[in-house]
Design a protein around this motif. Sequence first.
Motif, short mmCIF file in Angstrom:
data_model
loop_
_atom_site.label_atom_id
_atom_site.label_comp_id
_atom_site.label_asym_id
_atom_site.label_seq_id
_atom_site.Cartn_x
_atom_site.Cartn_y
_atom_site.Cartn_z
N GLU A 114 0.77 -1.38 0.16
CA GLU A 114 -0.07 -0.34 0.22
C GLU A 114 0.86 1.16 0.00
O GLU A 114 0.33 2.50 -0.22
CB GLU A 114 -1.31 -0.09 1.14
CG GLU A 114 -0.33 -0.06 2.36
CD GLU A 114 -0.47 -1.38 2.79
OE1 GLU A 114 0.19 -2.29 2.26
OE2 GLU A 114 -0.17 -1.35 4.62
N ALA A 169 0.06 4.39 -1.76
CA ALA A 169 0.07 5.96 -0.97
C ALA A 169 0.73 7.02 -1.87
O ALA A 169 0.34 8.21 -2.36
CB ALA A 169 -0.19 6.20 0.56
N ALA A 203 -2.85 10.89 -0.13
CA ALA A 203 -3.59 10.30 1.34
C ALA A 203 -4.60 11.47 1.64
O ALA A 203 -4.53 12.64 2.06
CB ALA A 203 -2.73 9.92 2.16
N ARG A 204 -5.67 10.72 1.79
CA ARG A 204 -6.88 11.41 2.44
C ARG A 204 -7.12 11.58 3.87
O ARG A 204 -6.86 10.99 4.25
CB ARG A 204 -8.51 11.07 2.04
CG ARG A 204 -8.85 11.33 0.44
CD ARG A 204 -9.81 10.43 0.51
NE ARG A 204 -10.73 11.38 0.53
CZ ARG A 204 -10.88 12.76 -0.19
NH1 ARG A 204 -11.00 13.13 -1.21
NH2 ARG A 204 -12.76 13.12 0.28
N LYS A 260 -9.93 4.67 8.23
CA LYS A 260 -9.92 3.89 7.06
C LYS A 260 -11.70 3.46 6.82
O LYS A 260 -12.47 3.52 6.00
CB LYS A 260 -9.19 2.41 7.08
CG LYS A 260 -7.56 3.03 6.68
CD LYS A 260 -6.55 2.47 6.51
CE LYS A 260 -5.90 2.55 6.62
NZ LYS A 260 -4.11 1.66 5.95
N ASP A 276 -7.59 7.62 4.87
CA ASP A 276 -6.36 6.72 4.82
C ASP A 276 -5.56 7.14 6.02
O ASP A 276 -4.60 6.43 6.50
CB ASP A 276 -5.62 7.22 3.80
CG ASP A 276 -6.04 7.21 2.43
OD1 ASP A 276 -6.91 6.23 2.24
OD2 ASP A 276 -6.43 8.14 1.54
N ASP A 277 -5.75 8.34 6.54
CA ASP A 277 -5.08 8.31 7.72
C ASP A 277 -5.67 9.81 9.26
O ASP A 277 -6.13 10.30 8.54
CB ASP A 277 -3.24 9.21 7.24
CG ASP A 277 -2.54 8.64 8.29
OD1 ASP A 277 -2.39 8.31 9.21
OD2 ASP A 277 -1.03 8.25 7.86
#
Lengths: 300, 300
Positions: free
Chosen positions: B132, B136, B141-142, B182, B187-188
């Motif tokens: 991943e 990324a 990343a959102r 997630k 994503d973070d």
Amino acid sequence: MVSLVQPQPIIYVLEPFGGSARLHNPMLPHVFHDDAAVTRGDGVFEAILLLGGEPTNLDRHAARFASSAARLGLPAPYLGQWREVTAAAAQAWHAQHGEKHPAARCTWTYTRGRESTGVPSAWVTVGAEPREHARARAEGARALTGPRGYQVDTGDKAAPWLTTGAKTLNYAANMAALRHAKQNGFDDVIFVDTETGRVLEATTSTVIVVKKGRRLRTPRPGQDILSGTSQQALFEYAGQRGYKCKVKDLYVDDLLSAESVWLVSSVRRGVRVTAVNEVELPAPKNAAEIAALIDAALAD
Amino acid sequence: MVSLVQPQPIIYVLEPFGGSARLHNPMLPHVFHDDAAVTRGDGVFEAILLLGGEPTNLDRHAARFASSAARLGLPAPYLGQWREVTAAAAQAWHAQHGEKHPAARCTWTYTRGRESTGVPSAWVTVGAEPREHARARAEGARALTGPRGYQVDTGDKAAPWLTTGAKTLNYAANMAALRHAKQNGFDDVIFVDTETGRVLEATTSTVIVVKKGRRLRTPRPGQDILSGTSQQALFEYAGQRGYKCKVKDLYVDDLLSAESVWLVSSVRRGVRVTAVNEVELPAPKNAAEIAALIDAALAD
């Protein structure tokens, strides 16, 4: 001659999702380098006292274990399987070592598993109670008070994913506090909230104070205080026997003015606090009675 | 046909105190149930990027590793031994998998060791970069912003044993934040101090913003922000090439008004933040330049 070597533990490795369990050779490791327990402390546990081959306070441990797993988003553990394996391991221990080690420590560990497989890891161990426990029960513990090092945000500020109510494997900070205490001639640390002065908990146990002979008090569990299975067992048992048990905010002054202060945890059981910082706390007349009460509550 | 199976890692188990190291079969576990890493998360680690068989940014990783160990009261690691083993493992990886996996992840783990022996555990692994990561880097990343869940006490309120500057194995809370992100389509998480609104760090990376083409900013590392080896490498490298790099408090508004926001970490390297909460952050003209700058700094 007394043997200084503790007997090898009994280890069962469980397949998660209600699969089978196998006895594991304790001379061999079973945890892989990429297990989330090892790489992230990403797992939950319980430590359960075994007495005479039987687990004690098991319903509360099982309930907290399930709750911890849920808070971490782990698949719900099959508690029936954990209980069966625990009974088998406890009986095997008792058959082999019951005479020399009637009290034993059973640990449940449940982790997110290996990065390379994504399957949770699960195991149960039964081993001798650490030697220092008996000494702590006999001699008591000198406790430092100190900040936890952080304030848990609660209310609107709380993180939606908060794991602080779960009994996770993340104890490095508590272990650091414990080492600091030992380096300074103490045995434990009682954490105190720096903003409010509230007494929280000790590094691996719940704080209980006794007043006026038969009044037991403990701080309200919440996001900064792990809900204590032993404290719950004690309050239920003592409440049925005429002790007045209350959950109530406590401050360091309450420790100093109490008749006695106790650190209560599953395997070490009740340890009287004999000093808080530089203040000695002499044993009250009913110290033996309270110690026996704690033992009886946990054995119940 | 593309193989979905990652190659087995290369594992060296180190004797502490400068002893020997042995190659360990990666199909077999090597961590015991009573290792403090497993029972308490009581250990430290570093994740190091390998490129073409060579470790990158190794001096900074080694320095932080030693500092983390010191904060946890672990015996000082013999860094020469860790470096030698890393070089051997990196070269072995490169010889076997360098063509398909020129970038690899090396992890150093150092724990307080087994309860039954008291000897620290130490090992080095080299394995494929998680899949991943490449996605990324390519897609960004959102990020959600959110509270860390606790405030680290600093100043007079700081605990004398505080471990928060150490890179310990206690990441369960961060992993919970990541899962929460997630589950909500992100994503973070970028942690934000609830009292001051200061941007802290992401779950496993340092936050960097770029303004006016060539100005790089990152929050000041401290007890609530782990000092980032990749950020340091980037600032040094970029500073030598005419970028203006500053350590400075950042707020969520600074993220929204920046030209670009990056999450920087050793193995995943630079990942552009494409959204903060519900606000999209479109790619600036120099996105490829900044990504290349980060890559070059880490490869330097």
